[in-house]
Motif scaffolding. Sequence first.
Motif, PDB file in Angstrom:
ATOM      1  N   GLY A 278       0.886  -1.019   0.220  1.00 17.55           N
ATOM      2  CA  GLY A 278       0.068  -0.298  -0.022  1.00 17.55           C
ATOM      3  C   GLY A 278       0.984   1.223   0.347  1.00 17.55           C
TER       4      GLY A 278
ATOM      5  N   VAL B  49       2.139   3.404   2.515  1.00 21.63           N
ATOM      6  CA  VAL B  49       3.111   2.631   3.773  1.00 21.63           C
ATOM      7  C   VAL B  49       4.074   2.203   3.190  1.00 21.63           C
ATOM      8  CG1 VAL B  49       3.918   2.908   5.827  1.00 21.63           C
ATOM      9  CG2 VAL B  49       1.559   4.397   5.183  1.00 21.63           C
TER      10      VAL B  49
ATOM     11  N   GLU C  99      -1.392  -8.343  -1.444  1.00 21.87           N
ATOM     12  CA  GLU C  99      -2.158  -9.277  -1.387  1.00 21.87           C
ATOM     13  C   GLU C  99      -3.559  -8.240  -2.990  1.00 21.87           C
ATOM     14  OE1 GLU C  99      -6.189  -8.948   2.026  1.00 21.87           O
ATOM     15  OE2 GLU C  99      -5.726  -6.972   0.811  1.00 21.87           O
ATOM     16  N   GLU C 100      -3.118  -7.071  -3.005  1.00 22.12           N
ATOM     17  CA  GLU C 100      -4.131  -6.514  -3.606  1.00 22.12           C
ATOM     18  C   GLU C 100      -3.342  -6.723  -5.869  1.00 22.12           C
ATOM     19  OE1 GLU C 100      -5.974  -2.686  -4.069  1.00 22.12           O
ATOM     20  OE2 GLU C 100      -5.118  -2.234  -2.297  1.00 22.12           O
TER      21      GLU C 100
ATOM     22  N   ARG D 285      -3.830   6.012  -2.720  1.00 21.22           N
ATOM     23  CA  ARG D 285      -5.004   6.032  -2.145  1.00 21.22           C
ATOM     24  C   ARG D 285      -6.139   7.463  -1.856  1.00 21.22           C
ATOM     25  NH1 ARG D 285      -6.501   0.879  -1.095  1.00 21.22           N
ATOM     26  NH2 ARG D 285      -5.037   0.492  -0.554  1.00 21.22           N
TER      27      ARG D 285
ATOM     28  N   VAL E  47      -0.365 -12.661   2.478  1.00 12.71           N
ATOM     29  CA  VAL E  47       0.342 -13.240   3.514  1.00 12.71           C
ATOM     30  C   VAL E  47      -0.525 -14.214   4.686  1.00 12.71           C
ATOM     31  CG1 VAL E  47       1.707 -12.985   6.052  1.00 12.71           C
ATOM     32  CG2 VAL E  47       2.200 -12.078   3.054  1.00 12.71           C
TER      33      VAL E  47
ATOM     34  N   ARG F 105     -12.313   1.511  -0.417  1.00  7.69           N
ATOM     35  CA  ARG F 105     -11.026   1.780   0.106  1.00  7.69           C
ATOM     36  C   ARG F 105     -10.475   1.445  -1.457  1.00  7.69           C
ATOM     37  NH1 ARG F 105      -7.506   3.229   4.266  1.00  7.69           N
ATOM     38  NH2 ARG F 105      -5.969   2.057   3.718  1.00  7.69           N
TER      39      ARG F 105
ATOM     40  N   GLU G 287      -1.325   2.550   9.098  1.00  7.93           N
ATOM     41  CA  GLU G 287      -2.921   2.537   9.595  1.00  7.93           C
ATOM     42  C   GLU G 287      -2.199   0.870  10.251  1.00  7.93           C
ATOM     43  OE1 GLU G 287      -6.009   3.311   6.785  1.00  7.93           O
ATOM     44  OE2 GLU G 287      -5.602   5.958   7.047  1.00  7.93           O
TER      45      GLU G 287
ATOM     46  N   VAL H  71      -2.215   9.069   6.042  1.00  5.91           N
ATOM     47  CA  VAL H  71      -0.867   8.911   4.965  1.00  5.91           C
ATOM     48  C   VAL H  71       0.733   8.895   5.877  1.00  5.91           C
ATOM     49  CG1 VAL H  71      -0.605  10.297   3.102  1.00  5.91           C
ATOM     50  CG2 VAL H  71      -0.824   8.668   2.970  1.00  5.91           C
TER      51      VAL H  71
ATOM     52  N   VAL I 155      -8.709  16.305  -0.392  1.00  2.40           N
ATOM     53  CA  VAL I 155      -8.909  16.005   0.515  1.00  2.40           C
ATOM     54  C   VAL I 155      -7.547  15.995   1.867  1.00  2.40           C
ATOM     55  CG1 VAL I 155     -11.306  14.385   1.642  1.00  2.40           C
ATOM     56  CG2 VAL I 155      -9.229  13.937  -0.584  1.00  2.40           C
ATOM     57  N   VAL I 156      -8.228  16.274   3.001  1.00  3.72           N
ATOM     58  CA  VAL I 156      -7.232  16.165   4.063  1.00  3.72           C
ATOM     59  C   VAL I 156      -5.893  15.816   3.922  1.00  3.72           C
ATOM     60  CG1 VAL I 156      -8.535  14.606   4.969  1.00  3.72           C
ATOM     61  CG2 VAL I 156      -6.752  13.782   5.498  1.00  3.72           C
TER      62      VAL I 156
HETATM   63  C1  LIG Z   1     -11.409   7.083  -0.587  1.00  2.68           C
HETATM   64  C2  LIG Z   1      -9.855   7.560   0.407  1.00  2.68           C
HETATM   65  C3  LIG Z   1      -9.541   9.045   0.668  1.00  2.68           C
HETATM   66  C4  LIG Z   1      -8.150   9.323   1.296  1.00  2.68           C
HETATM   67  N1  LIG Z   1      -7.966  10.811   2.124  1.00  2.68           N
HETATM   68  C5  LIG Z   1      -7.207  10.511   2.495  1.00  2.68           C
HETATM   69  C6  LIG Z   1      -6.532  12.039   2.326  1.00  2.68           C
HETATM   70  O1  LIG Z   1      -6.549  12.919   2.181  1.00  2.68           O
HETATM   71  N2  LIG Z   1      -5.447  12.096   3.399  1.00  2.68           N
HETATM   72  C7  LIG Z   1      -4.456  11.272   3.778  1.00  2.68           C
HETATM   73  O2  LIG Z   1      -4.080  11.459   4.837  1.00  2.68           O
HETATM   74  N3  LIG Z   1      -5.172  10.166   3.791  1.00  2.68           N
HETATM   75  C8  LIG Z   1      -6.118   9.824   3.305  1.00  2.68           C
HETATM   76  N4  LIG Z   1      -7.030   8.813   3.521  1.00  2.68           N
HETATM   77  C9  LIG Z   1      -6.123   7.055   3.923  1.00  2.68           C
HETATM   78  C10 LIG Z   1      -5.086   6.688   3.586  1.00  2.68           C
HETATM   79  O3  LIG Z   1      -5.374   6.502   2.165  1.00  2.68           O
HETATM   80  C11 LIG Z   1      -4.211   5.745   4.612  1.00  2.68           C
HETATM   81  O4  LIG Z   1      -3.490   6.312   5.828  1.00  2.68           O
HETATM   82  C12 LIG Z   1      -3.167   4.710   4.066  1.00  2.68           C
HETATM   83  O5  LIG Z   1      -3.232   4.264   3.003  1.00  2.68           O
HETATM   84  C13 LIG Z   1      -2.522   4.184   4.574  1.00  2.68           C
HETATM   85  O6  LIG Z   1      -1.383   3.802   3.836  1.00  2.68           O
HETATM   86  P1  LIG Z   1      -0.822   1.961   4.790  1.00  2.68           P
HETATM   87  O7  LIG Z   1      -0.102   1.371   3.553  1.00  2.68           O
HETATM   88  O8  LIG Z   1      -1.007   2.202   6.007  1.00  2.68           O
HETATM   89  O9  LIG Z   1      -2.131   1.459   3.775  1.00  2.68           O
HETATM   90  P2  LIG Z   1      -2.868   1.035   3.104  1.00  2.68           P
HETATM   91  O10 LIG Z   1      -2.736   1.989   1.372  1.00  2.68           O
HETATM   92  O11 LIG Z   1      -4.475   0.551   3.163  1.00  2.68           O
HETATM   93  O12 LIG Z   1      -2.266  -0.132   1.903  1.00  2.68           O
HETATM   94  C14 LIG Z   1      -2.097  -1.644   2.812  1.00  2.68           C
HETATM   95  C15 LIG Z   1      -1.986  -2.769   1.603  1.00  2.68           C
HETATM   96  O13 LIG Z   1      -1.607  -3.799   2.501  1.00  2.68           O
HETATM   97  C16 LIG Z   1      -2.477  -5.150   1.779  1.00  2.68           C
HETATM   98  N5  LIG Z   1      -3.050  -5.842   3.178  1.00  2.68           N
HETATM   99  C17 LIG Z   1      -3.388  -6.112   3.900  1.00  2.68           C
HETATM  100  N6  LIG Z   1      -3.377  -7.126   4.299  1.00  2.68           N
HETATM  101  C18 LIG Z   1      -2.449  -7.664   3.357  1.00  2.68           C
HETATM  102  C19 LIG Z   1      -2.081  -9.400   3.997  1.00  2.68           C
HETATM  103  N7  LIG Z   1      -2.846 -10.222   4.382  1.00  2.68           N
HETATM  104  N8  LIG Z   1      -1.143 -10.280   2.450  1.00  2.68           N
HETATM  105  C20 LIG Z   1      -0.475  -9.065   2.050  1.00  2.68           C
HETATM  106  N9  LIG Z   1      -1.210  -7.753   1.625  1.00  2.68           N
HETATM  107  C21 LIG Z   1      -1.797  -7.317   2.889  1.00  2.68           C
HETATM  108  C22 LIG Z   1      -3.933  -4.358   1.663  1.00  2.68           C
HETATM  109  O14 LIG Z   1      -4.077  -5.009   0.743  1.00  2.68           O
HETATM  110  C23 LIG Z   1      -3.690  -2.540   1.003  1.00  2.68           C
HETATM  111  O15 LIG Z   1      -2.805  -2.793  -0.634  1.00  2.68           O
HETATM  112  C24 LIG Z   1      -7.801   8.104   2.348  1.00  2.68           C
HETATM  113  C25 LIG Z   1      -8.082   6.955   2.129  1.00  2.68           C
HETATM  114  C26 LIG Z   1      -9.397   6.776   1.620  1.00  2.68           C
HETATM  115  C27 LIG Z   1      -9.404   5.151   1.249  1.00  2.68           C
END
Ligand SMILES: Cc1cc2nc3c(=O)[nH]c(=O)nc-3n(C[C@H](O)[C@H](O)[C@H](O)COP(=O)(O)OP(=O)(O)OC[C@H]3O[C@@H](n4cnc5c(N)ncnc54)[C@H](O)[C@@H]3O)c2cc1C
Lengths: 838, 113
Positions: free
Chosen positions: A13, A15, A39-40, A47, A82, A130, A279, A291, A835-836
């Motif tokens: 994702g 991060v 996974e995606e 995002r 995983v 999402r 997250e 993010v 957004v945000v």
């Molecule tokens: C519509 C929308 C708008 C947003 N707008 C903002 C904004 O304006 N400002 C802001 O700061 N934040 C915003 N966010 C939040 C931001 O997108 C998240 O904070 C950020 O994506 C977090 O990143 P991450 O890598 O932690 O999670 P994610 O981006 O969700 O990535 C996690 C990834 O891990 C994968 N995964 C999960 N479990 C497994 C597994 N067991 N094996 C393999 N892969 C796995 C998931 O499929 C996913 O692809 C928004 C979110 C959405 C949905």
Amino acid sequence: MTTQRQLVVVGNGMVGQRLVEAVRQRDPERRWRITVLGEEPRPAYDRVALTSYLTGTTEAELGLVPDGCYDGDSELVLGEAVTRIDRDARVVETSAGRVVPYDALVLATGSRPFVPPVPGADLDGCFVYRTIDDLDAIRDRAGHVASGVVIGGGLLGLEAANALLSLGLSASVVEFAPRLMPAQVDQGGGEVLRRKVEELGLAARLDTATERIAAVDGGLRMSFADGSSLDTGLVVFSAGIRPRDELARAAGLAVGERGGIVVDEACRTSDPSIWAIGECALAGGRVYGLVAPGYEMAEVVADRLLGGDAAFLEADMSTKLKLLGVDVASFGDAHAATADALEVVYADPVGGVYKKLVVTDDASRLLGGVLVGDASAYAALRTMVGQPLTDTPEKLLLAGPSTSDLGDDAQVCSCQNVSAGAIRSAIHDEGCADVASIKACTRAGTVCGSCVPLLKTLLTQSGVEANPALCEHFDVGRAELFDIVRVTGLRTFSEIIARHGRGRGCDICKPAIASILASLGSGHILDGEQAALQDTNDAFLANIQRNGTYSVVPRVPGGELTPEGLIAIGEVARDFGLYSKITGGQRIDLLGARVEQLPAIWKRLVDAGFESGHAYGKALRTVKSCVGSTWCRYGVQDSTSLAIMLELRYRGLRAPHKIKAGVSGCARECAEARSKDVGVIASENGWNLYVGGNGGFRPRHAELFASDLSDAELVRLVDRFLMFYVRTADRLQRTAAWIEALTEEHGDGLAYLHRVLVEDELGVCADLEAAMDRHAGSYTDEWAAVLDDEEKLSRFVSFVNAPEAPDPSIRFVTERGQIRPADGAPVVAGPTLEVVRR
Amino acid sequence: MTVLDVRAWTVVCRFDRLLPERGVAALVGGEQVAIFRTHDGALFALANRDPFSDAYVLSRGIVGSRGAVPTVASPMHKQVFSLVTGECLDEPGVAVPVYEVRVRDGDVEVAVP
Ligand SMILES: Cc1cc2nc3c(=O)[nH]c(=O)nc-3n(C[C@H](O)[C@H](O)[C@H](O)COP(=O)(O)OP(=O)(O)OC[C@H]3O[C@@H](n4cnc5c(N)ncnc54)[C@H](O)[C@@H]3O)c2cc1C
């Protein structure tokens, strides 16, 4: 060569991807081999910008993985989740049966939308918001239904609802709390937000709990706790997120009571070789749904993996966003949770503005705040959280803070965590001279951009020459361009841009050059090539209104009008069905004229003895006056005659911005001259001249420049002042801002002007006066000239192939006996929503 | 094999009627079309509706360039659109329709699908 160690990242994702890049940047010797399991079915994408996918942004454009990011020392496996961590064997297993060993394991699994346990939540037509796959499914369904409901009125819920609008559905939001965006704004702010959002076409049901969803003919029926129900085509759940901690939980790692993988300052879990970021992590007792904190965690882990000791402490959760065109910001202790905190509130529900500051009980320090409708002070206020107040809270609320006393440790960019001190040092020690180089050097302003105005202020305060470039087509600023044109004698845009610029110009440099040419006396503003330089107002010699019609303002010098003149204007308004209103500058404004009506309207006005009022131009607008000593029992000078004389002398003068003037016949100041660029107030011995005032967004009083002047002395001084302004001010800089800029450059700006314009320190006064004499001597009425010119007249048509046909989109309704534009479809500031980004 | 040109071309005005680097509006089959002539004599046609203000005014915007792309700026709130693709260059994801336009025997013709 030492053996490579194996880093496994779960989740590609936002991060997880950032972590890979952060490690690669710090690890040129490739001590780590990296395997990412996602996974995606697609590589990481933005995002935060997900919604733009519905309005045309492609998957490729959203992509975050740079070309060549994965090479011999790293691989990205997609479409494989995983399923298990074996901590003893130090391996992970995937859904495809792959077993991957690790020396260090980073969990970056993000979160999943929370779907409340409402019966029917799993029906066809219920979605979450999402992933790209979610949006594909929503778009498919939206093609067959007419309306949609979003459950959850938070940030994401409103964004999703706006997306439904952009898909052509009618949309509503159902929120459990009594206000929208309960986490960010308080009740008062939520109320302003609700009004604004409803104006934009989104229905909001607050205080509403959904009990059940059932399939009915052709759609879904939602039943609420209060017994009411709502039929809709689709439902989107946006009721919060839950950390994806299931892998960690099953592997026996510590997780929080309400979810989230517990990590320490290093972002390490309870197993020292496993880390969690983004997250899915519970850091300092808190899950961050934004993010930027996730990126910070990625940097911390990358640093640790390479032997550093970076720590993730606490992230700022301030937010600023533009939601359906409405500015919303909250920062610090927005809900006044601190003991004895005081709230100072300014609310204007009609204007749609709500501002609140939270301060300590003795009003000595700022704790936080909420801004809705006008968030212009956000960047500066946010940096002041925890700092002593620089002014009374009321003043800070209304005028915003001044940035001069920003301490070195004040955080200017919270996305990249950059302090004012770091920026000052980039300016002084690294030689950064513009915003772009500060961005490159410190990364400040590169994520959400809300601190860019502060960066500019810091640059100016540091005395560094800000880059004067007008736009991408010219490297010089307006003043320099003015001199170039004046000295070289070039009089066409094509020649000027060919010799001194590049490209074909834009809406910034073209009107600027048009104004310069006009100030230098180059004939009618619609002659030859000049026609293509003018903004629509100057091109049609009228002011464009929000529905594409124009307003017409005849000149009424000094505000003096004969009964015949008044009747003539009234008859024109009546015969063309125009809306009439008196302006603040003592004119009559006639609104609602269509392009093709303008010549006939002006023919009548010119025949009745009127001329253009230049209300459309960056030019002298009005000289407002009181009746003065002629009628008023307090008046000491004839202010009306002077106002008329000044207006006739400076009418048509094109300038960097509009110019307003006023003349009052005594110190009671009924003409409000001190709110004008040029204000004249009668004294017992003559006239006092004030300069640099304006009303508007940032009201300013004009300051005394010279006293007890005769008529002739006054005119000479105003000649010099205005012509010097025309030649040296920046584009769209009113006199007040120009004088402020002179202060930055020369110390006291007013004193500098005194040296130049009264003492003639630069020896330019004779030239300035001569230029103004030429202007006054060559003035002709722009509208009369158009009426005499068939070619120019032929441009005033609605359609080139149907010159008389009115634009069918222009519709009026009647209000209080006059027309006004009919409200059409809701106006949304943009189909995509910023957004945000903090 | 013959390929039929099924587009309906509508004559809107003489080419000389267009000022370089300015636009005009035309009514073609019920659609409002904004037609622009750039400094090199090229023609472009976009929908006249400004999607941000919902007013039919793009034909009255300032024509210029951004990088190598010929552009028009909405006269309402100054968002810049590519004359080639109709995309808004200031607001990703927003675009206006583009139409085909050509000159035949000195006449400007527009095809609206
Ligand atoms: C519509 C929308 C708008 C947003 N707008 C903002 C904004 O304006 N400002 C802001 O700061 N934040 C915003 N966010 C939040 C931001 O997108 C998240 O904070 C950020 O994506 C977090 O990143 P991450 O890598 O932690 O999670 P994610 O981006 O969700 O990535 C996690 C990834 O891990 C994968 N995964 C999960 N479990 C497994 C597994 N067991 N094996 C393999 N892969 C796995 C998931 O499929 C996913 O692809 C928004 C979110 C959405 C949905």
